[in-house]
Design an enzyme around this catalytic site. Structure first.
Site, PDB file in Angstrom:
ATOM      1  CE1 TYR A   1      -1.376  -3.632  -8.888  1.00 31.20           C
ATOM      2  CE2 TYR A   1      -0.288  -1.474  -8.168  1.00 31.20           C
ATOM      3  CZ  TYR A   1      -0.887  -2.970  -7.788  1.00 31.20           C
ATOM      4  OH  TYR A   1      -0.589  -3.480  -6.708  1.00 31.20           O
TER       5      TYR A   1
ATOM      6  NE  ARG B   1      -2.598   2.879 -11.587  1.00 30.64           N
ATOM      7  CZ  ARG B   1      -2.426   4.049 -11.099  1.00 30.64           C
ATOM      8  NH1 ARG B   1      -2.009   5.012 -11.698  1.00 30.64           N
ATOM      9  NH2 ARG B   1      -3.140   4.080  -9.890  1.00 30.64           N
TER      10      ARG B   1
ATOM     11  CB  CYS C   1     -14.320   2.354 -30.372  1.00 27.35           C
ATOM     12  SG  CYS C   1     -13.364   1.882 -31.920  1.00 27.35           S
ATOM     13  CD  GLU C   2     -15.114   1.814 -24.288  1.00 29.66           C
ATOM     14  OE1 GLU C   2     -15.383   2.547 -23.129  1.00 29.66           O
ATOM     15  OE2 GLU C   2     -14.986   0.621 -24.190  1.00 29.66           O
TER      16      GLU C   2
ATOM     17  N   GLY D   1       0.589  -1.251   0.018  1.00 34.53           N
ATOM     18  CA  GLY D   1      -0.099  -0.096   0.037  1.00 34.53           C
ATOM     19  C   GLY D   1       0.674   1.310  -0.073  1.00 34.53           C
TER      20      GLY D   1
ATOM     21  N   PRO E   1       4.759  -4.990  -0.362  1.00 31.72           N
ATOM     22  CG  PRO E   1       6.932  -4.284  -0.521  1.00 31.72           C
ATOM     23  CD  PRO E   1       6.153  -5.332   0.186  1.00 31.72           C
ATOM     24  N   GLY E   2       4.218  -3.620  -3.691  1.00 33.94           N
ATOM     25  CA  GLY E   2       3.852  -3.709  -4.998  1.00 33.94           C
ATOM     26  C   GLY E   2       4.436  -2.601  -5.842  1.00 33.94           C
ATOM     27  NE  ARG E   3       0.143   2.267  -6.037  1.00 32.20           N
ATOM     28  CZ  ARG E   3      -0.907   2.072  -7.006  1.00 32.20           C
ATOM     29  NH1 ARG E   3      -0.778   2.605  -7.978  1.00 32.20           N
ATOM     30  NH2 ARG E   3      -2.041   1.412  -6.499  1.00 32.20           N
TER      31      ARG E   3
HETATM   32  N1  LLP Z   1      -1.158  -7.085  -1.015  1.00 30.37           N
HETATM   33  C1  LLP Z   1      -2.605  -7.454  -1.093  1.00 30.37           C
HETATM   34  C2  LLP Z   1      -3.397  -8.454  -0.314  1.00 30.37           C
HETATM   35  C3  LLP Z   1      -2.948  -6.704  -2.291  1.00 30.37           C
HETATM   36  O1  LLP Z   1      -4.436  -6.754  -2.595  1.00 30.37           O
HETATM   37  C4  LLP Z   1      -2.279  -5.454  -2.634  1.00 30.37           C
HETATM   38  C5  LLP Z   1      -2.768  -4.803  -3.982  1.00 30.37           C
HETATM   39  C6  LLP Z   1      -1.062  -5.638  -2.499  1.00 30.37           C
HETATM   40  C7  LLP Z   1      -0.394  -6.228  -1.556  1.00 30.37           C
HETATM   41  C8  LLP Z   1       0.063  -4.443  -3.280  1.00 30.37           C
HETATM   42  O2  LLP Z   1      -0.347  -3.266  -2.849  1.00 30.37           O
HETATM   43  P1  LLP Z   1       0.628  -1.912  -3.481  1.00 30.37           P
HETATM   44  O3  LLP Z   1       1.888  -1.948  -2.599  1.00 30.37           O
HETATM   45  O4  LLP Z   1       1.127  -2.297  -4.648  1.00 30.37           O
HETATM   46  O5  LLP Z   1      -0.275  -0.794  -3.281  1.00 30.37           O
HETATM   47  N2  LLP Z   1      -4.556  -1.622  -9.892  1.00 30.37           N
HETATM   48  C9  LLP Z   1      -4.592  -0.527  -8.790  1.00 30.37           C
HETATM   49  C10 LLP Z   1      -3.886  -0.973  -7.566  1.00 30.37           C
HETATM   50  C11 LLP Z   1      -4.775  -2.349  -7.073  1.00 30.37           C
HETATM   51  C12 LLP Z   1      -4.044  -2.916  -5.863  1.00 30.37           C
HETATM   52  C13 LLP Z   1      -4.747  -4.108  -5.523  1.00 30.37           C
HETATM   53  N3  LLP Z   1      -3.972  -4.951  -4.388  1.00 30.37           N
HETATM   54  C14 LLP Z   1      -3.877   0.739  -9.461  1.00 30.37           C
HETATM   55  O6  LLP Z   1      -3.441   0.562 -10.603  1.00 30.37           O
HETATM   56  O7  LLP Z   1      -3.871   1.621  -8.822  1.00 30.37           O
END
Ligand code: LLP
Length: 427
Positions: free
Chosen positions: A371, A313, A342-343, A239, A275-277
């Site tokens: 993402y 996004r 086409c949108e 997050g 962490p992802g993003r």
């Molecule tokens: N853990 C869980 C259980 C999650 O559902 C997620 C993301 C993460 C970790 C990683 O979260 P991050 O560190 O990346 O915030 N498609 C959307 C974001 C969807 C996030 C879904 N879950 C976007 O483009 O903003």
């Protein structure tokens, strides 16, 4: 580290000219910086060192094998949400004992696959899911480790589609119910209560929501630790947000750690993070080529060869992505940057000051590492983009551009339609 910088007005990805990559691999093209990914991982581990977390990269943010492998090489674990992600993880040599599996809708097949591979634990979203995991584990004569996900009911102040820790969201169990749920699940055959999980949302730029959520969890952890001898993990989710605009305030890993480490240390549990993003978001760009400049009496449109199928996004979350000219010039034009789909919802930037460009010029959409490609589709029968990884002055194609044949490859033409096939075949 900013991996995408200008040298004499030409945009570079680390040590490679973006224009050269676009010439070589075509557009639309995703370009990633391996050193940005590594550095983000290292900065986060260093900041969090006091809690010695297992950092499980959230594969959903960018699941390209080369990206996942970059984090495995840093000793990361992985956070997955599907059988497909487990398959990807194992394919690049991930250690299952460092994999955690989240998601509200795990199927029996996915659960059994993960139990057979002996992952670290499942994060569990409901009592029926715990019951299903128990049945699967029993069938396989194994024990499955689970960590219920708490819904702490805090507002992470992010886009409503990516907020997950409020009581109206589909995720987790409310804190009041947690001890009961664990007692019940702990009595099921083949289940071990291994820990507790939270993930309150994505793109969070202030530390308070994390703090409030953790405070709510601390007491639950204490009572669960007393009740369950195998209870040892606290998974604090992902997050952490990133800067999409140059003037956006940042949640630095240092502030995140300084505020949260004392709280999590109090629990005496082993910490897992997802962490992802934060790890990949600013390490990727999407390069596209201008097709047309279109004027109508009200507006200017820059039409490029990347659309909402390549980067959804902006259309889905009204997300802001900076747009840079690959060859920098001065001056801006006001207008919309749009794709070929086409949108009217097909835009990358709306009512923005865009670089002055003409047909065939290249543009780079920033902050597309998370993402981005993973949410792309074949809508309008558009082959998905290629992906390139840059490491210093080296660049490697890490996913081929799809061909038209690729996009129809799973479709079956029935006997009645063979005439159609032979006509296509002759083309
Ligand atoms: N853990 C869980 C259980 C999650 O559902 C997620 C993301 C993460 C970790 C990683 O979260 P991050 O560190 O990346 O915030 N498609 C959307 C974001 C969807 C996030 C879904 N879950 C976007 O483009 O903003």
């Amino acid at each position: 580290m900013n991996a995408f910088t200008y040298r004499k007005n030409n945009l570079y990805a680390e040590g490679v000219a973006v224009s050269r990559l676009a010439e070589t691999y075509g557009t639309p093209l995703y370009i990633y910086s391996r050193n940005h990914f590594r550095e983000q991982y290292r900065v986060l581990s260093k900041a969090m060192a006091g809690a010695r977390p297992l950092i499980c990269y959230s594969v959903k943010a960018n699941s390209n094998a080369a990206v996942v492998k970059t984090f495995l090489d840093e000793n990361a674990g992985l956070d997955i949400v599907s059988g497909g992600e487990l398959f990807r993880a194992l394919r690049v040599g991930a250690d299952p004992s460092k994999i955690v599996f989240a998601g509200v809708g795990k199927t029996r097949d996915e659960i059994e696959y993960a139990i057979r591979e002996n992952i670290l634990f499942f994060t569990v979203e409901s009592e029926p899911e715990a019951a299903r995991i128990s049945e699967c584990a029993k069938k396989l004569r194994r024990k499955a480790r689970i960590a219920f996900r708490v819904n702490p009911d805090v507002d992470p102040r992010t886009h409503k589609y990516i907020s997950t820790g409020k009581k109206e969201n589909k995720f987790g169990l409310d804190a009041e119910r947690m001890v009961k749920a664990c007692e019940w699940a702990g009595s099921l055959p083949n289940i071990e209560i291994a820990g507790l999980h939270m993930h309150i949302g994505s793109q969070i730029l202030s530390v308070q929501p994390f703090c409030h959520a953790l405070e709510k969890l601390t007491n639950i952890c204490t009572s669960l630790k007393k009740r369950f001898p195998a209870f040892r993990y606290l998974d604090i989710g992902g997050g952490i947000g990133i800067r999409y605009r140059p003037d956006q305030p940042e949640l630095t890993p240092e502030l995140y750690a300084k505020t949260l480490v004392p709280l999590i240390k109090k629990t005496g549990l082993s910490i897992v993070m997802e962490p992802g993003r934060f790890l990949v978001g600013n390490g990727g760009i999407l390069v596209c080529r201008v097709q047309y400049i279109k004027d109508n009496p009200f507006k200017k449109f820059v039409v490029v060869d990347a659309g909402m199928n390549d980067l959804i996004r902006p259309s889905l979350y009204d997300a802001h992505h900076e747009v840079l000219a690959v060859t920098r010039n001065s001056g801006t034009i006001r207008g919309d940057l749009v794709g070929p789909i086409c949108e009217s919802g097909d835009f990358i930037a709306k009512d923005r000051n865009l670089p002055v460009v003409k047909e065939n010029d290249l543009l780079a959409v920033q902050s597309a590492g998370a993402y981005g490609f993973v949410m792309s589709s074949n809508y309008n029968s558009r082959p998905r983009a290629a992906e390139v990884m840059v490491d210093g002055t080296r660049s490697t194609l890490v996913r081929k551009r799809e061909t038209m044949k690729d996009i129809v490859s799973g479709e079956i033409i029935t006997a009645k339609q063979t005439g159609i096939r032979s006509r296509i075949g002759r083309k």
